[in-house]
Design an enzyme around this catalytic site. Structure first.
Site, mmCIF file in Angstrom:
data_model
loop_
_atom_site.group_PDB
_atom_site.id
_atom_site.type_symbol
_atom_site.label_atom_id
_atom_site.label_comp_id
_atom_site.label_asym_id
_atom_site.label_seq_id
_atom_site.Cartn_x
_atom_site.Cartn_y
_atom_site.Cartn_z
ATOM 1 N N ASP A 292 -8.633 -6.730 -4.540
ATOM 2 C CA ASP A 292 -8.241 -5.403 -4.047
ATOM 3 C C ASP A 292 -8.760 -4.357 -5.028
ATOM 4 O O ASP A 292 -8.290 -4.266 -6.160
ATOM 5 C CB ASP A 292 -6.714 -5.359 -3.944
ATOM 6 C CG ASP A 292 -6.189 -4.032 -3.392
ATOM 7 O OD1 ASP A 292 -6.977 -3.078 -3.258
ATOM 8 O OD2 ASP A 292 -4.981 -3.960 -3.108
ATOM 9 N N HIS B 282 -7.881 -5.400 -0.190
ATOM 10 C CA HIS B 282 -6.578 -4.756 -0.058
ATOM 11 C C HIS B 282 -5.798 -5.261 1.159
ATOM 12 O O HIS B 282 -4.576 -5.424 1.114
ATOM 13 C CB HIS B 282 -6.796 -3.236 0.060
ATOM 14 C CG HIS B 282 -5.545 -2.437 0.138
ATOM 15 N ND1 HIS B 282 -4.574 -2.484 -0.843
ATOM 16 C CD2 HIS B 282 -5.078 -1.593 1.096
ATOM 17 C CE1 HIS B 282 -3.576 -1.674 -0.501
ATOM 18 N NE2 HIS B 282 -3.856 -1.127 0.658
ATOM 19 N N SER C 298 0.841 -1.196 0.000
ATOM 20 C CA SER C 298 0.000 0.000 0.000
ATOM 21 C C SER C 298 0.876 1.245 0.000
ATOM 22 O O SER C 298 1.748 1.384 -0.859
ATOM 23 C CB SER C 298 -0.920 -0.055 1.230
ATOM 24 O OG SER C 298 -1.992 0.820 1.074
#
Lengths: 405, 203
Positions: A338, A371, A168
């Site tokens: 995601d 995610h 991320s």
């Protein structure tokens, strides 16, 4: 209960972290002699970075892995969190015998510049005024965070990292490391990330920021001085963001339309549904450990991230330092469910790396966990990381660790 | 040393040591693994299936999940010494484009193709009047991923049309033995598959 500090050098506790004298981990003041220039043009010097290390640095300092944490993460990767008491955020992947093997590698992770767990950020005291920075703290970027990390790595006497890894926002930092310091990174593992923050992601961040700023307790950012806390706003920001970390399927699997401790809906606005109760809990827990202004600054840093724009509009150019192909070996991973950092974002990076014929591996992991999958038990993902690091260790000349089984 | 398929061995023999290789449709990475250990090549791979990619990367190979027909175009010209395509040209939607791209991004291309002109195939069609199903091409017509079959002669004609030189040829029989080092009508009948080392003209 906090573990005792394990710093080799005495921690330089200043008024800036007076609220955390018991915080474990190491601290260092960087850019003391020469201030660091931020992307905004502002110079900051003598800022503090809190960090943690695991494992042992080898004699030729070639086994260091730098972990970059995500938006609301910190440097407590594989130990009980000093505030929440929860296990380290990446114990699935990092630790003795794990893919990022702390018996073999020297693992470093630091709280980002602008963070709120020991590194200098908006909640700290501005030496110029003697008051918390608040919104007078300079806006920092992913590039600035990585600049500070580079200073830390140099402070530790490490010329070249064996690997930089993160998911991320951590993945953005990994990319930034590889682009800004291609000769200081042997391998890069950007996970569930993108080379730029998408309009949709900026939009979600703006919702979170507006929730904080709409809280009357935010006081224009001066809540520390005025003795208030924008808890409601920060909690709503967290709730909205938390939804983006999951997938529809994962939410449905976890909660469905189940009711919370009741047999029927109450025809009111209590948390009738389990999913509401869950989100409220997530929001409430978050405000215990996170500073609202820090949240504004770090989300902004992600919004500003755009590697291609920094490279004249063509992402591939970012991987062509001085006209040559980047020497960094890449391994990218994305997760099929995601939707915050979808596979297409990783693929765009792979295409740019292919355009310069860089050394790259890429796999999309099939999962319904969204995610957050990069933080969870995903054996196939862990196999990929393990294999990639093993292969790189062989090329780097790091002796294979023989384990009796 | 790991053991690999006969046609892969022939491909490996065509690769010079210490070269840069891209294996398109590298499967579980057997050839790449062999080449990197036996010939010290700098090997990369592209593979469609997540399982294949995972196995490759877990073995320390540099492999991306992707589709030859969309992902080859990104590479710069002459990025590799060899671009290899083993037994999958017939499964491509645009085999000619793929061949073109391979010869652009590689100084050489190595392609192995099953021969639809193989005598057993011809005989099956002739005698039974049904689409041939052989040991190597074991699919019924409605399930086969092989949508663009060719004979060895067809393949050679295509390379001529495209301005590609065949530098080396290996024709394999049913047992995987090399029966010929050149293409001929005879080879087109007796060979079950062919392996070709290609180079674009003027490249």
């Amino acid at each position: 209960m906090s573990a005792p500090p394990t710093a080799q050098q005495p921690p330089m506790v200043t008024p800036a972290v007076a609220d955390s004298p018991l915080m474990p981990g190491k601290r260092v003041r960087l850019a003391v002699d020469r201030p660091m220039r931020l992307d905004s043009g502002v110079e900051i010097g003598g800022f503090q970075i809190a960090y943690q290390t695991y494992g042992t640095l080898n004699a030729d300092k070639s086994n260091a892995i730098f972990i970059c944490h995500a938006l609301t993460g910190d440097h407590f990767v594989v130990e009980k969190h000093p505030v929440t008491g929860k296990p380290g955020w990446w114990e699935m992947l990092v630790g003795p015998g794990k893919p990022v093997d702390t018996d073999r590698y020297f693992v470093i992770c630091s709280n980002v510049l602008g963070g709120c767990l020991g590194s200098t950020g908006p909640k700290d005291i501005d030496p110029a005024t003697g008051q918390p920075y608040g919104l007078s703290f300079p806006v920092v970027t992913i590039g600035d965070m990585v600049r500070a990390q580079k200073l830390l790595v140099e402070h530790l006497g490490i010329e070249k990292l064996f690997c930089v890894i993160g998911g991320s926002m951590g993945g953005m930092q990994v990319l930034q490391w590889a682009v800004a310091y291609p000769d200081s990174v042997f391998a890069a593992v950007p996970i569930a990330t993108a080379a730029r923050h998408s309009a949709q992601n900026i939009a979600f961040h703006e919702v979170g920021r507006q929730a904080i700023m709409a809280d009357p307790n935010w006081r224009g950012g001066n809540y520390l001085l005025e003795g208030t806390k924008p808890e409601a706003g920060l909690a709503v920001a967290r709730m909205a963001a938390h939804i983006t970390y999951l997938s529809e399927a994962a939410l449905h699997r976890k909660f469905g339309r189940n009711l919370q401790d009741r047999k029927a809906v109450t025809y009111g606005f209590d948390a009738d549904f389990q999913v509401e109760s869950y989100l409220r809990y997530q929001g409430a827990a978050f405000v215990e450990r996170f500073d609202a202004n820090s949240y504004l600054y770090i989300t902004r840093a992600m919004d500003y991230f755009d590697l291609a724009a920094d490279a004249g509009g063509t992402l591939a150019n970012a991987f062509r330092p001085g006209g040559r192909t980047t020497p960094v070996r890449f391994c990218l991973a994305s997760f099929s469910s995601d939707w915050l950092f979808p596979t297409a974002e990783s693929r765009a990076i792979v295409h740019a790396l292919n355009a310069v014929a860089a050394n790259v591996s890429f796999v999309e992991i099939e999962t319904d966990k969204g995610h957050d999958a990069f933080l969870l038990d995903e054996p196939e993902f862990h196999q990929v990381i393990h294999g990639f690091l093993e292969g790189c260790a062989e090329h780097r000349g790091l002796s294979a660790r023989r384990r009796a089984r | 040393m790991v053991d690999i398929r006969d046609d892969l061995k022939l491909i490996a023999e065509m690769v010079e040591p210490n070269s840069r290789v891209l294996d398109v449709g590298c499967g579980d990475g057997a050839l790449l693994d062999y080449l990197s250990h036996a010939k010290n090549v700098d090997g990369r791979g592209i593979e469609l299936s997540m399982d294949g990619v995972r196995q490759c990367v877990a073995h320390g190979l540099s492999v991306i999940q992707g589709d030859a027909e969309t992902d080859l175009k990104d590479y710069p010209a002459d990025a590799f010494d060899y671009v290899i395509l083993g037994q999958t040209l017939q499964a491509m939607r645009q085999p000619r484009d793929v061949l073109q791209m391979m010869c652009r991004i590689g100084r050489r291309a190595i392609v192995s193709v099953p021969n639809f002109g193989y005598w057993r195939v011809r005989l099956q069609l002739l005698l039974t009047g049904r689409m041939p199903v052989t040991e190597k091409l074991g699919y019924q017509w409605w399930e086969t991923p092989n949508i663009h079959f060719c004979t060895l002669r067809d393949f050679v004609v295509l390379t001529e049309e495209m301005g590609i030189t065949i530098e080396q040829t290996r024709i394999l029989d049913h047992a995987g033995r090399v029966t010929s080092h050149a293409h001929s009508g005879f080879a087109n009948l007796l060979g079950e598959q062919g392996v070709f080392l290609l180079k674009r003209n003027g490249g």
